[in-house]
Design an enzyme around this catalytic site. Structure first.
Site, PDB file in Angstrom:
ATOM      1  N   PRO A  34       0.873  -1.136   0.078  1.00 27.29           N
ATOM      2  CA  PRO A  34      -0.110   0.076   0.097  1.00 27.29           C
ATOM      3  C   PRO A  34       0.979   1.277  -0.031  1.00 27.29           C
ATOM      4  O   PRO A  34       1.847   1.366   0.690  1.00 27.29           O
ATOM      5  CB  PRO A  34      -0.730  -0.227   1.330  1.00 27.29           C
ATOM      6  CG  PRO A  34      -0.504  -1.545   1.946  1.00 27.29           C
ATOM      7  CD  PRO A  34       0.898  -1.907   1.316  1.00 27.29           C
ATOM      8  N   ARG A  41       2.288 -12.422   1.856  1.00 27.27           N
ATOM      9  CA  ARG A  41       3.501 -12.431   1.344  1.00 27.27           C
ATOM     10  C   ARG A  41       4.665 -12.504   2.315  1.00 27.27           C
ATOM     11  O   ARG A  41       5.883 -12.633   1.997  1.00 27.27           O
ATOM     12  CB  ARG A  41       4.006 -11.165   0.600  1.00 27.27           C
ATOM     13  CG  ARG A  41       2.939 -11.231  -0.870  1.00 27.27           C
ATOM     14  CD  ARG A  41       3.132 -12.110  -1.983  1.00 27.27           C
ATOM     15  NE  ARG A  41       4.204 -11.343  -2.360  1.00 27.27           N
ATOM     16  CZ  ARG A  41       4.293 -10.711  -3.612  1.00 27.27           C
ATOM     17  NH1 ARG A  41       3.015 -10.302  -4.050  1.00 27.27           N
ATOM     18  NH2 ARG A  41       5.306 -10.491  -4.405  1.00 27.27           N
ATOM     19  N   ARG A  98       9.759  -2.036 -12.782  1.00 26.28           N
ATOM     20  CA  ARG A  98       8.507  -1.884 -12.184  1.00 26.28           C
ATOM     21  C   ARG A  98       7.906  -1.609 -13.349  1.00 26.28           C
ATOM     22  O   ARG A  98       8.003  -0.960 -14.495  1.00 26.28           O
ATOM     23  CB  ARG A  98       8.512  -0.604 -11.526  1.00 26.28           C
ATOM     24  CG  ARG A  98       9.501  -0.564  -9.965  1.00 26.28           C
ATOM     25  CD  ARG A  98       9.171  -1.815  -9.343  1.00 26.28           C
ATOM     26  NE  ARG A  98       8.078  -1.761  -8.627  1.00 26.28           N
ATOM     27  CZ  ARG A  98       7.527  -1.277  -7.375  1.00 26.28           C
ATOM     28  NH1 ARG A  98       8.157  -0.549  -6.642  1.00 26.28           N
ATOM     29  NH2 ARG A  98       6.306  -1.186  -7.049  1.00 26.28           N
TER      30      ARG A  98
END
Ligand SMILES: [Zn+2]
Length: 276
Positions: A2, A112, A265
């Site tokens: 987040p 995770r 990314r």
């Protein structure tokens, strides 16, 4: 994930559920891997008997002030979640730690398992820690100005997308909001950081603040599994202009949104609006 808005959403929700003022009476560790500078015994000794006095954020980092000048920081990394629920709720397979406060408990879940907990015995120790002292300015900090960005961008040849993810400059921007900010500013994600003008820097700050504020008002973005409470998800993904929208038409010019990789990314942009 987040990022700043999702972390804010967790905090707002935990406050609404009256986390503050609660005293920790017991800690259950299902998986203590999350503890980075303590172990189950030292963590329990540290927190049992202390109250949650405040909860805030520094960028993506959750900062919990405890009684007796103690601090607990929680970094959610990829998929961490922090919920304040009834103590009777059974831990699920992703629950790693439970901090029991009588009838309620603060639970940390992470499928995770990349999240981190650090404990600090005083405000001084907290502020001087490697974790905290290197964090840059937050989106709404008045010290975040075009001149500050220009100074920090100086001499950097790396792509601006990569620089926006650098938490030592602006804290709280991650992969989703970096794409959205660059689209709003019509800046190509691969553009060399040092080529940005003072006006570009000001545009980045304005877009960053506007997008973060909007995202917070929609309780954040749910792209993989973000939820700020069990079965509560953010809805800002409906308003994303480029991120996750590859091959869909640009909302401004109808050109297909392109996905590329920048420094590992996934990065989304409009090749026409963000030509340079
Ligand atoms: Zn476009």
């Amino acid at each position: 994930m987040p990022e700043f808005p999702e972390v804010r959403t967790f905090i707002n929700h935990l406050k609404k559920q009256h986390l503050l003022g609660q005293e920790v009476t017991k800690v259950n560790f299902i998986d203590p891997k999350v503890l980075k500078n303590s172990n189950p015994k030292t963590f329990s000794n540290f927190i049992i008997g202390e109250k949650f006095e405040d909860i805030d954020q520094i960028g993506k980092l959750i900062v919990i002030s405890l009684s007796n000048d103690k601090y607990l920081t929680i970094h959610l990394r990829m998929e961490g979640k922090l919920f304040f629920v009834d103590s009777s709720l059974k831990p699920d397979k992703f629950t790693m730690v439970e901090m029991i406060c009588g009838k309620k408990k603060l639970i940390y879940l992470d499928f995770r398992k990349f999240g981190t907990f650090y404990i600090y015995k005083s405000k001084k120790e907290f502020l001087e820690s490697d974790e905290v002292s290197k964090i840059g300015l937050q989106p709404f900090d008045h010290k975040l100005t075009a001149s500050y960005l220009l100074d920090n961008f100086d001499g950097k040849s790396q792509a601006i997308k990569t620089t926006l993810l650098d938490q030592t400059i602006i804290a709280g921007i991650g992969n989703i909001y970096a794409d959205e900010i660059l689209f709003a500013c019509k800046i190509n994600p691969l553009r060399k950081t040092k080529s940005l003008t003072k006006q570009d820097c000001q545009n980045i700050i304005n877009a960053c603040r506007r997008i973060m504020k909007d995202a917070i008002s929609h309780s954040g973005t749910t792209v993989s599994s973000f939820a700020f409470a069990p079965s509560h998800a953010g809805s800002y993904q409906k308003y994303l202009k480029v991120h996750t929208r590859s091959n869909q038409p640009c909302t401004v010019c109808k050109t297909k949104i392109k996905k590329i990789t920048v420094n590992g990314r996934g990065t989304y942009y409009c090749p026409r609006c963000q030509a340079k």
